[in-house]
Design a protein around this motif. Structure first.
Motif, PDB file in Angstrom:
ATOM      1  N   LEU A   1       0.832  -1.204   0.000  1.00  0.00           N
ATOM      2  CA  LEU A   1       0.000   0.000   0.000  1.00  0.00           C
ATOM      3  C   LEU A   1       0.869   1.258   0.000  1.00  0.00           C
ATOM      4  N   ALA A   2       1.963   1.229   0.756  1.00  0.00           N
ATOM      5  CA  ALA A   2       2.875   2.373   0.749  1.00  0.00           C
ATOM      6  C   ALA A   2       3.478   2.563  -0.638  1.00  0.00           C
ATOM      7  N   ALA A   3       3.825   1.462  -1.294  1.00  0.00           N
ATOM      8  CA  ALA A   3       4.385   1.550  -2.647  1.00  0.00           C
ATOM      9  C   ALA A   3       3.368   2.132  -3.624  1.00  0.00           C
ATOM     10  N   ALA A   4       2.113   1.729  -3.488  1.00  0.00           N
ATOM     11  CA  ALA A   4       1.073   2.266  -4.369  1.00  0.00           C
ATOM     12  C   ALA A   4       0.932   3.772  -4.189  1.00  0.00           C
ATOM     13  N   ALA A   5       1.006   4.235  -2.944  1.00  0.00           N
ATOM     14  CA  ALA A   5       0.879   5.670  -2.680  1.00  0.00           C
ATOM     15  C   ALA A   5       2.077   6.444  -3.230  1.00  0.00           C
ATOM     16  N   VAL A   6       3.286   5.910  -3.023  1.00  0.00           N
ATOM     17  CA  VAL A   6       4.484   6.574  -3.555  1.00  0.00           C
ATOM     18  C   VAL A   6       4.435   6.601  -5.084  1.00  0.00           C
ATOM     19  N   ALA A   7       3.909   5.540  -5.681  1.00  0.00           N
ATOM     20  CA  ALA A   7       3.796   5.490  -7.143  1.00  0.00           C
ATOM     21  C   ALA A   7       2.925   6.629  -7.667  1.00  0.00           C
ATOM     22  N   VAL A   8       1.885   6.977  -6.929  1.00  0.00           N
ATOM     23  CA  VAL A   8       1.021   8.086  -7.346  1.00  0.00           C
ATOM     24  C   VAL A   8       1.804   9.396  -7.344  1.00  0.00           C
TER      25      VAL A   8
ATOM     26  N   PHE B   1      10.341  -4.660   5.154  1.00  0.00           N
ATOM     27  CA  PHE B   1       9.332  -3.703   4.685  1.00  0.00           C
ATOM     28  C   PHE B   1       9.914  -2.853   3.558  1.00  0.00           C
ATOM     29  N   LYS B   2      11.111  -2.355   3.761  1.00  0.00           N
ATOM     30  CA  LYS B   2      11.772  -1.529   2.741  1.00  0.00           C
ATOM     31  C   LYS B   2      11.974  -2.320   1.454  1.00  0.00           C
ATOM     32  N   HIS B   3      12.399  -3.576   1.589  1.00  0.00           N
ATOM     33  CA  HIS B   3      12.621  -4.415   0.406  1.00  0.00           C
ATOM     34  C   HIS B   3      11.314  -4.640  -0.356  1.00  0.00           C
ATOM     35  N   ASN B   4      10.244  -4.955   0.361  1.00  0.00           N
ATOM     36  CA  ASN B   4       8.956  -5.203  -0.294  1.00  0.00           C
ATOM     37  C   ASN B   4       8.410  -3.941  -0.947  1.00  0.00           C
ATOM     38  N   LEU B   5       8.596  -2.795  -0.289  1.00  0.00           N
ATOM     39  CA  LEU B   5       8.146  -1.528  -0.867  1.00  0.00           C
ATOM     40  C   LEU B   5       8.880  -1.253  -2.182  1.00  0.00           C
ATOM     41  N   THR B   6      10.193  -1.397  -2.154  1.00  0.00           N
ATOM     42  CA  THR B   6      10.998  -1.114  -3.346  1.00  0.00           C
ATOM     43  C   THR B   6      10.638  -2.052  -4.490  1.00  0.00           C
ATOM     44  N   ARG B   7      10.475  -3.331  -4.169  1.00  0.00           N
ATOM     45  CA  ARG B   7      10.156  -4.313  -5.210  1.00  0.00           C
ATOM     46  C   ARG B   7       8.779  -4.048  -5.818  1.00  0.00           C
ATOM     47  N   THR B   8       7.793  -3.749  -4.981  1.00  0.00           N
ATOM     48  CA  THR B   8       6.444  -3.476  -5.488  1.00  0.00           C
ATOM     49  C   THR B   8       6.414  -2.200  -6.309  1.00  0.00           C
ATOM     50  N   LEU B   9       7.125  -1.173  -5.850  1.00  0.00           N
ATOM     51  CA  LEU B   9       7.156   0.096  -6.571  1.00  0.00           C
ATOM     52  C   LEU B   9       7.747  -0.083  -7.967  1.00  0.00           C
ATOM     53  N   GLY B  10       8.744  -0.961  -8.083  1.00  0.00           N
ATOM     54  CA  GLY B  10       9.343  -1.212  -9.389  1.00  0.00           C
ATOM     55  C   GLY B  10       8.362  -1.798 -10.384  1.00  0.00           C
ATOM     56  N   ARG B  11       7.370  -2.545  -9.891  1.00  0.00           N
ATOM     57  CA  ARG B  11       6.361  -3.114 -10.785  1.00  0.00           C
ATOM     58  C   ARG B  11       5.259  -2.120 -11.128  1.00  0.00           C
ATOM     59  N   LEU B  12       5.031  -1.156 -10.237  1.00  0.00           N
ATOM     60  CA  LEU B  12       3.918  -0.226 -10.441  1.00  0.00           C
ATOM     61  C   LEU B  12       4.315   1.008 -11.238  1.00  0.00           C
ATOM     62  N   VAL B  13       5.592   1.375 -11.216  1.00  0.00           N
ATOM     63  CA  VAL B  13       6.037   2.611 -11.860  1.00  0.00           C
ATOM     64  C   VAL B  13       7.133   2.305 -12.868  1.00  0.00           C
ATOM     65  N   PRO B  14       6.919   2.620 -14.136  1.00  0.00           N
ATOM     66  CA  PRO B  14       7.963   2.372 -15.137  1.00  0.00           C
ATOM     67  C   PRO B  14       9.044   3.445 -15.155  1.00  0.00           C
ATOM     68  N   ARG B  15       8.754   4.619 -14.584  1.00  0.00           N
ATOM     69  CA  ARG B  15       9.710   5.729 -14.645  1.00  0.00           C
ATOM     70  C   ARG B  15      10.924   5.464 -13.752  1.00  0.00           C
ATOM     71  N   THR B  16      12.017   6.116 -14.099  1.00  0.00           N
ATOM     72  CA  THR B  16      13.222   6.028 -13.284  1.00  0.00           C
ATOM     73  C   THR B  16      12.991   6.767 -11.968  1.00  0.00           C
ATOM     74  N   HIS B  17      13.243   6.102 -10.875  1.00  0.00           N
ATOM     75  CA  HIS B  17      13.028   6.717  -9.570  1.00  0.00           C
ATOM     76  C   HIS B  17      14.073   6.204  -8.590  1.00  0.00           C
ATOM     77  N   ARG B  18      14.203   6.924  -7.496  1.00  0.00           N
ATOM     78  CA  ARG B  18      15.179   6.572  -6.472  1.00  0.00           C
ATOM     79  C   ARG B  18      14.580   6.902  -5.114  1.00  0.00           C
ATOM     80  N   LEU B  19      14.682   5.958  -4.181  1.00  0.00           N
ATOM     81  CA  LEU B  19      14.222   6.173  -2.812  1.00  0.00           C
ATOM     82  C   LEU B  19      15.442   6.360  -1.926  1.00  0.00           C
ATOM     83  N   VAL B  20      15.481   7.456  -1.178  1.00  0.00           N
ATOM     84  CA  VAL B  20      16.631   7.721  -0.317  1.00  0.00           C
ATOM     85  C   VAL B  20      16.147   8.011   1.097  1.00  0.00           C
ATOM     86  N   LEU B  21      16.957   7.603   2.056  1.00  0.00           N
ATOM     87  CA  LEU B  21      16.641   7.856   3.459  1.00  0.00           C
ATOM     88  C   LEU B  21      17.036   9.274   3.825  1.00  0.00           C
TER      89      LEU B  21
END
Length: 729
Positions: free
Chosen positions: A644-651, A676-696
């Protein structure tokens, strides 16, 4: 007879002439001789068996028992000179210490049985059964259908009944352990233990010239011995492997059955990609609607403009104070910004008394001003400052506010346990400034109110120029992003070449308030919502934030207990507090997100980490299956939150519509919960085709807020023409 005498006698026997055998003429039948020999052997065996009894056997073994001081004499432990000497030493010691080794095997067997309570119980039950059979037959023989059952047959029946139980409790594994441990201990002792007798034995064996008949008989005896040992080992190995296989199959079948039941309960928490994309569509719609109107009563998302229009350019400088208020304690920081956004940070955390969380708002802000004074005095920040010098202060305020400027913000509602009076509906910046002014000598000017998501974004944008979104995934959840003012119809502020965009505080934790997430909500989610301090509010936040993840898991565990899937016998359909039941399990908030993370990451073979955590909260002696199921529950709940967090970030990424974008993220879930971080990153990669980067984001609530104040100061002193680089389309 001493060992040396025995050795001499053996040597003498080997040097004596070989016995003479009468030759049988060619063609003469030997059947009579063979028959006579067999009869003689049978007679000899029967006579010896008649003479043999348990007492004599015990006496013989007792006499061959070597002194334990000699057995454990460490001075005699030396490595053999070579392989040949080692082989002689093994042969001698196995014969010399055979009774001692037998006792060692018995001790290892007893240890194995005692440390396996289930196996010990079955063996005791089998012994008790045999004892009862003996008593019964002593009174009167057992007769079934006029047929008398021999006592040996009754013993065999008891044994056969116990065999399946022995296999289920791991008798095969125990046999393997006893065999392995015994062979290992005996081999090492026999190989390294040296006595004078064995050296004399070895020398004399080398000097002997045994006859060919003796060598032949010796080889035959060795062959027979090896054959018997091989067959015995093979049989025991087959029995052990069979027992182990049956045991594993039994455990596996049991676990599969349990997992099937649990899977039916967890299935509503397992979101498909289609459901995630529907969540994305609903969130995007609510964000668009929130940008059009301030009707927060009928809209899910407030979408507050923050009046922060620009990120740092690298030219910011100066000293700033930051107050970060967002929980039961707050932090005061002193941030020094040098050239190119190099920053030095000094801070201190102050605990807020519980009475102030629920008391008068004015007293809360007076306490904050008092702590500011103490922080300045303790760090001697006023030294070398002119009499008219005033510190610029950025106020990080992590509660829903409607801002009308960078320095004006009206509190919409309290959250996170706060309920101070006379604050909601008032300007919190003004209330803090008034509290500061009431303290004579405290020269501070509040120059900016900053949401924690904005601070997260600004702290990273000083490093990553394409950072245009900030997300909090911790105790709560929220996000902000840069939005073009052309897409914000409700914006009533300045629109010019400098102010072309603004950071929007989405307050996306409130998504679902009007039902747009009902298609993925479960009965557990509804139960949690109804029992929370804010029913029917922050629906999305209650599905993904650290404050609620542990509670979701706890409610599922209680459901499984009530279904007798977990901890059978400890809780009935209507739970009541009993001495043998864990009181913590029925208390709301007793299971934390940290427990979820640690259990999910438990990869130990026996799930020892999960066992320790359950024991720490009062659930004693959980079985392996209990721990396994709870780990599956934690994995499922955590995975749903990450998706769900990945879906929101994808928006956010899609709305920014940039070729490459960086998203700054802070919060305990992203910072400390690696799965959690691993699952978020993996799911986001499937939902968003654009180049993106998540940083702490590091120290966003301090450094980022100071940067907001620094950017505002820079723009006032040197107005700039707006740069369209990395402008969201």
């Amino acid at each position: 007879m001493s060992d040396m005498s025995a050795t001499k006698q053996l040597a003498g026997d080997m040097n004596s002439p070989a016995p003479q055998h009468s030759e049988v003429p060619l063609g003469t039948s030997t059947d009579n001789n063979v028959s006579s020999t067999n009869n003689n052997m049978s007679t000899w065996a029967m006579s010896n068996l008649q003479k043999l009894n348990v007492t004599e056997l015990y006496t013989q073994q007792r006499q061959s028992l070597r002194p334990w001081l000699d057995f454990f004499n460490t001075n005699q432990f030396k490595p053999p000179a070579n392989i040949k000497a080692g082989a002689r030493r093994l042969v001698f010691n196995v014969e010399h210490f055979q009774t001692n080794y037998f006792i060692v095997i018995i001790i290892l067997s007893i240890y194995c049985i005692i440390t396996t309570p289930a196996l010990l119980f079955i063996l005791l039950a089998m012994g008790a059964g045999c004892y009862l059979v003996s008593l019964k037959n002593h009174e009167s023989p057992l007769t079934i259908m006029n047929h008398q059952i021999a006592i040996s047959q009754q013993y065999l029946a008891v044994f056969c009944l116990c065999v399946p139980l022995l296999l289920m409790v791991g008798a095969g594994s125990a046999i393997f352990w006893i065999l392995g441990a015994s062979v290992f201990v005996i081999f090492l002792h026999a190989l390294f233990h040296q006595t004078p007798n064995q050296e004399a034995f070895g020398v004399q064996m080398e000097e002997m010239a045994p006859s060919s008949d003796y060598i032949l008989e010796f080889k035959i005896d060795v062959f027979k011995t090896l054959k018997i040992v091989g067959i015995t080992t093979g049989v025991l190995t087959a029995i052990g492997l069979g027992a182990y296989y049956i045991h594993r199959r039994t455990q596996s079948s049991k676990r599969v059955i349990l997992r099937d039941e649990v899977r039916n309960i967890l299935r509503p928490f397992q979101l498909t990609e289609e459901q995630l994309r529907r969540v994305m569509a609903n969130l995007n719609t609510e964000m668009t609607n929130g940008l059009k109107s301030d009707d927060t009563e009928n809209l899910d998302l407030a979408m507050f403009p923050t009046y922060v229009h620009h990120g740092p350019s690298g030219q910011e400088s100066g000293e700033y104070l930051v107050v970060d208020l967002g929980g039961s304690n707050f932090r005061v920081s002193h941030v020094s910004i040098e050239g190119r956004n190099r920053m030095r940070l000094n801070n201190k955390i102050f605990l807020i008394p519980h009475s102030l969380l629920l008391g008068e708002g004015e007293k809360l802000f007076d306490y904050i001003a008092e702590c500011l004074q103490r922080f300045i005095d303790d760090n001697k920040l006023s030294l070398l400052k002119s009499a008219n010098y005033k510190f610029d202060l950025a106020f990080t305020f992590s509660f829903p506010c409607k801002q009308t400027s960078l320095r004006e913000a009206t509190l919409v509602s309290w959250t996170k346990g706060f309920s101070c009076t006379s604050v909601v509906g008032n300007d919190v910046v003004l209330m803090l400034q008034q509290a500061i002014d009431r303290r004579k000598g405290l020269k501070i000017q509040v120059v900016a109110l900053v949401n924690d998501t904005v601070g997260t974004l600004m702290a990273c944008s000083s490093i990553y120029r394409d950072c245009k979104a900030g997300v909090i995934l911790g105790t709560g959840t929220n996000a902000c992003y840069f939005e073009n003012l052309d897409n914000v119809p409700k914006w009533t502020g300045v629109r010019d070449n400098i102010h072309k965009q603004v950071i929007i505080n989405t307050e996306w934790g409130a998504l679902g308030r009007h039902g747009c997430l009902d298609f993925i909500r479960t009965d557990i989610d509804r139960e949690l919502d109804e029992s929370s301090l804010t029913p029917h509010q922050q629906v999305f936040e209650k599905m993904i934030s650290a404050l609620y993840l542990g509670e979701i898991v706890r409610l599922i565990i209680v459901d499984l207990v009530q279904r007798s899937i977990l901890f059978p016998g400890r809780m009935q359909k209507s739970p009541s507090i009993r001495p043998d039941y864990n009181i913590f399990l029925i208390l709301r908030g007793s299971f934390y997100a940290k427990h979820v993370a640690d259990i999910e990451n438990d990869t130990t073979e026996d799930l020892s980490i999960t066992t320790t955590i359950l024991t720490s909260i009062g659930i004693h002696d959980p079985s392996y299956d209990d721990c396994y199921i709870i780990r599956e529950v934690c994995k499922t709940v955590s995975l749903r939150a990450a998706k769900l967090a990945a879906a929101a970030v994808a928006v956010l990424i899609n709305r920014l519509n940039m070729s490459s974008v960086t998203v700054a993220i802070d919060g305990t879930l992203f910072r400390h919960h690696q799965q959690f971080k691993h699952n978020l990153t993996r799911t986001l990669g499937r939902l968003v085709p654009r180049t993106h980067r998540l940083v702490l984001s590091e120290d966003g609530s301090s450094k980022g807020s100071a940067l907001v104040a620094a950017v505002d100061r820079r723009l006032k002193t040197a107005p700039m023409t707006y740069d369209k680089t990395n402008l969201p389309s």
